[in-house]
Design an enzyme around this catalytic site. Structure first.
Site, short mmCIF file in Angstrom:
data_model
loop_
_atom_site.label_atom_id
_atom_site.label_comp_id
_atom_site.label_asym_id
_atom_site.label_seq_id
_atom_site.Cartn_x
_atom_site.Cartn_y
_atom_site.Cartn_z
N LYS A 44 0.98 -1.15 -0.14
CA LYS A 44 0.15 0.06 -0.11
C LYS A 44 0.66 1.25 -0.02
O LYS A 44 0.53 2.37 0.00
CB LYS A 44 -1.01 -0.03 1.12
CG LYS A 44 -2.03 -1.12 1.30
CD LYS A 44 -3.22 -0.61 2.22
CE LYS A 44 -2.76 -0.61 3.53
NZ LYS A 44 -3.98 -0.39 4.24
N LYS A 46 2.57 2.18 2.71
CA LYS A 46 2.54 2.63 4.00
C LYS A 46 3.48 2.05 4.95
O LYS A 46 3.75 0.62 4.81
CB LYS A 46 1.32 2.55 4.51
CG LYS A 46 0.13 3.46 3.93
CD LYS A 46 -1.16 3.39 4.96
CE LYS A 46 -1.96 4.35 5.02
NZ LYS A 46 -3.23 4.29 6.03
N1 C2G Z 1 -10.73 7.12 8.95
C1 C2G Z 1 -11.65 7.84 9.41
N2 C2G Z 1 -11.31 9.04 9.91
C2 C2G Z 1 -10.02 9.43 9.89
C3 C2G Z 1 -8.79 8.63 9.70
C4 C2G Z 1 -9.24 7.25 9.16
O1 C2G Z 1 -12.86 7.60 9.13
N3 C2G Z 1 -9.71 10.72 10.36
C5 C2G Z 1 -10.91 5.55 8.44
C6 C2G Z 1 -10.75 5.26 7.23
O2 C2G Z 1 -11.47 5.85 6.14
C7 C2G Z 1 -10.55 3.68 6.94
C8 C2G Z 1 -10.07 3.51 8.54
O3 C2G Z 1 -10.33 4.69 9.39
O4 C2G Z 1 -11.79 3.39 6.86
C9 C2G Z 1 -8.63 2.99 8.64
O5 C2G Z 1 -7.97 4.11 8.30
P1 C2G Z 1 -6.52 3.51 7.51
O6 C2G Z 1 -5.63 2.71 8.55
O7 C2G Z 1 -5.93 5.03 6.97
O8 C2G Z 1 -7.01 2.55 6.44
P2 C2G Z 1 -6.26 2.53 4.98
O9 C2G Z 1 -4.73 2.56 4.93
O10 C2G Z 1 -7.09 3.49 4.20
O11 C2G Z 1 -6.60 1.08 4.44
O12 C2G Z 1 -8.30 -2.61 1.86
C10 C2G Z 1 -8.48 -1.41 2.56
C11 C2G Z 1 -7.22 -0.66 3.15
O13 C2G Z 1 -6.75 -1.54 4.14
C12 C2G Z 1 -7.58 0.70 3.86
#
Ligand code: C2G
Length: 128
Positions: A44, A46
């Site tokens: 990803k 990350k």
């Molecule tokens: N999130 C949120 N508000 C934020 C930050 C994050 O609602 N201020 C939500 C994101 O939209 C996501 C979840 O928290 O639904 C987890 O965020 P991340 O760890 O950044 O997830 P991501 O890296 O986008 O991974 O297959 C899908 C991916 O694994 C998603």
């Protein structure tokens, strides 16, 4: 028994993550989180501060979360939905539209992100 699933890295766990998990759980009775492995994070693009086990420890402690499974690939969602009898797939709306193909298998819900907070913002602010 309505079963919900969501996925993410959940690094440097913050209230935006908690808000998402809390709202996701409200759609059902059982919430599974597909937690991105360290290897999948590399895919990803990350690099998480906490490793998978540390991030899993934090998620396991959240009352809204009933089960944590590893997320190893982009392509496991259909398999997960089938094997875990998922009724609802929930993601933050930064992903709006990306997972509409899952509508064939379960309900797909995109929830508004919590504004102003993100793991990258935390990292940036702490560098100051
Ligand atoms: N999130 C949120 N508000 C934020 C930050 C994050 O609602 N201020 C939500 C994101 O939209 C996501 C979840 O928290 O639904 C987890 O965020 P991340 O760890 O950044 O997830 P991501 O890296 O986008 O991974 O297959 C899908 C991916 O694994 C998603």
């Amino acid at each position: 028994m309505k079963r919900v699933i969501t996925y993410g890295t959940f690094d440097l766990l913050h209230y935006g993550h908690i808000n998402l998990l809390k709202r996701a759980k409200q759609f059902g009775d059982y919430l599974i989180v597909g937690l991105s492995t360290d290897e999948f994070n590399m895919i990803k693009g990350k690099k998480s501060y906490f490793c998978f086990e540390q991030r899993k420890t934090l998620l396991d402690a959240i009352k809204y979360v009933d089960q944590v499974i590893p997320e190893n690939t982009w392509d496991q969602k259909i398999y997960d939905i089938k094997t875990h009898n998922i009724d609802i797939f929930v993601m933050g709306d930064d992903w709006k539209g990306y997972f509409d193909f899952l509508k064939e298998y379960c309900k797909v819900v995109y929830l508004p992100r919590t504004p102003e907070i993100s793991t990258s913002k935390i990292k940036l602010d702490l560098k100051m």
